[in-house]
Scaffold this active site. Structure first.
Site, PDB file in Angstrom:
ATOM      1  N   GLY A  61     -28.449  -3.149  33.634  1.00 52.63           N
ATOM      2  CA  GLY A  61     -28.754  -4.506  33.198  1.00 52.63           C
ATOM      3  C   GLY A  61     -27.517  -5.383  33.203  1.00 52.63           C
ATOM      4  O   GLY A  61     -26.388  -4.892  33.305  1.00 52.63           O
ATOM      5  N   GLU A  79     -25.130   4.897  28.775  1.00 57.55           N
ATOM      6  CA  GLU A  79     -25.090   3.896  27.705  1.00 57.55           C
ATOM      7  C   GLU A  79     -24.196   4.273  26.528  1.00 57.55           C
ATOM      8  O   GLU A  79     -23.726   3.390  25.794  1.00 57.55           O
ATOM      9  CB  GLU A  79     -26.520   3.616  27.201  1.00 57.55           C
ATOM     10  CG  GLU A  79     -27.380   2.820  28.163  1.00 57.55           C
ATOM     11  CD  GLU A  79     -27.958   3.669  29.290  1.00 57.55           C
ATOM     12  OE1 GLU A  79     -28.610   3.099  30.172  1.00 57.55           O
ATOM     13  OE2 GLU A  79     -27.758   4.907  29.286  1.00 57.55           O
ATOM     14  N   ASP A 105     -32.178   3.544  27.191  1.00 56.59           N
ATOM     15  CA  ASP A 105     -33.432   2.826  26.946  1.00 56.59           C
ATOM     16  C   ASP A 105     -34.251   2.771  28.240  1.00 56.59           C
ATOM     17  O   ASP A 105     -34.281   3.722  28.979  1.00 56.59           O
ATOM     18  CB  ASP A 105     -33.157   1.442  26.350  1.00 56.59           C
ATOM     19  CG  ASP A 105     -32.425   0.510  27.309  1.00 56.59           C
ATOM     20  OD1 ASP A 105     -31.596   0.988  28.113  1.00 56.59           O
ATOM     21  OD2 ASP A 105     -32.678  -0.714  27.265  1.00 56.59           O
ATOM     22  N   GLY A 148     -30.763   0.390  33.652  1.00 58.36           N
ATOM     23  CA  GLY A 148     -31.950  -0.360  34.029  1.00 58.36           C
ATOM     24  C   GLY A 148     -32.425  -0.082  35.431  1.00 58.36           C
ATOM     25  O   GLY A 148     -33.624  -0.214  35.724  1.00 58.36           O
TER      26      GLY A 148
END
Length: 371
Positions: free
Chosen positions: A70, A145, A153, A122
């Site tokens: 992301g 992450e 996530d 992402g």
């Protein structure tokens, strides 16, 4: 300005078409921005409803990356601007991203994802749900992450839990990089194909008789891709599987912490395992505790339930210090010296973790309708 996503279609011999969506931000390794997500989501929905579309090809511009994650630099600025108040930009980003990830997992037609180069964070959220996932010898996958004060996530809590043994927990805690053979072993990819063969694969896609039967089309695509399988380097995850099981054994994160840190003193000469342990030791203790808490919570949850939970935890990370601090150290000041708070796993309290799970949106959950 260049559009963030290039949208096109391929006409095939049968008269049906394949939708083609190309992530188009190669200068930033196709990192996902909100405009990129907002371009993808409605087009995928339109192709799903169009009887003239047999399937979708998801790919990316450039030779370095499918998608490196992301736009965390943009997320950092939104955290700085929102302070202790609601982060409306983060709310929009995560809701749009997770809804898109869910749509790919449940897509009614074949989705061919060409995951060449870097696919992280992402990018794996997009790739994981595709029905046909291709990696090449140059593919490198990770959920790193922990190094930026976030956690895996984009459905990571769900798909890491479905990997062999406790490999997913190891990857969540260490952010270890996977090669293409690892991706196949872990269930993140379905085919290993030379990137140079892509034009041939696309030519065969065009020269195939597709039908209105999505299940038959999936089988046809599987057969087409299987004919291009190539040899890949050995899988470090497979080679270290038993040791990973031992490292991640039990139900106490502090025990895993001790075993991972012990690897740094063994000097075994195993660069892959040492690098994984070093990433864990340098990562956010809060991120490690969040990843472990989610690992414990999600085994019997659906993907939709997991995404709703991740939405709350991601906003919780935006409201607590480590995410912003991790991005600052990596991308803003680039000193690579994050000052985590708390700085030790022993100081991460259950109450601190529970705060990250608290809802921060007003009104109904924005993903309440996902099933």
């Amino acid at each position: 300005m260049n559009p963030p996503v290039l949208l096109d279609s391929l006409a095939t011999r049968s008269g049906l078409r394949w939708g083609v969506a190309t992530l188009h931000a190669p200068a930033r390794l196709n990192a996902l921005s909100l405009p990129m997500l907002q371009a993808l989501a409605p087009q995928l929905a339109a192709w799903a409803a169009d009887p003239a579309i047999a399937g979708v090809l998801l790919q990316a511009s450039g030779d370095k990356a499918f998608c490196a994650g992301g736009d965390i630099r943009g997320m950092y600025h939104s955290m700085q601007a929102s302070g202790t108040g609601p982060n409306l930009e983060a709310q929009a980003f995560f809701a749009t991203q997770y809804r898109l990830d869910h749509a790919i997992h449940s897509y009614p037609k074949p989705v061919l994802c060409w995951g060449h180069g870097i696919a992280m964070g992402g990018g794996l959220g997009l790739m994981a749900g595709a029905s046909h996932r291709v990696v090449t010898p140059a593919s490198r996958l990770a959920m790193p992450e922990i190094s930026i004060g976030l956690y895996p996530d984009v459905g990571g809590s769900w798909f890491l839990r479905r990997m062999p043994g406790r490999v997913g927990l190891f990857l969540a805690l260490t952010g270890a990089t996977l090669n293409p053979a690892d991706a196949l072993f872990c269930g993140l990819a379905d085919y290993g194909i030379e990137h140079a063969h892509k034009p041939t694969v696309l030519a065969q896609l065009v020269d195939t008789d597709w039908t209105s039967d999505a299940q038959q089309n999936r089988a046809t695509l599987s057969h087409l891709l299987a004919t291009h399988s190539c040899s890949l380097p050995a899988s470090p995850v497979r080679a270290h599987f038993d040791q990973i099981q031992q490292l991640m054994a039990g139900d106490e994160l502090m025990d895993m912490d001790a075993r991972l840190r012990a690897l740094l003193t063994l000097n075994s000469g195993d660069a892959w395992l040492y690098s994984a342990a070093a990433s864990y030791a340098q990562g956010s203790p809060t991120s490690a505790a969040l990843a472990f808490a989610l690992w414990q919570r999600v085994p019997r949850m659906s993907l939709a339930e997991v995404l709703r939970l991740e939405y709350q935890v991601s906003l919780g990370c935006c409201a607590h210090p480590d995410f912003a601090e991790g991005v600052r150290a990596l991308l803003i000041d680039k000193d690579r010296q994050p000052r985590w708070s708390p700085g030790r796993l022993a100081d991460v309290s259950p109450e601190w973790i529970a705060e990250h799970f608290q809802p921060r949106h007003t009104g109904p959950h924005p993903l309440a309708d996902l099933a």
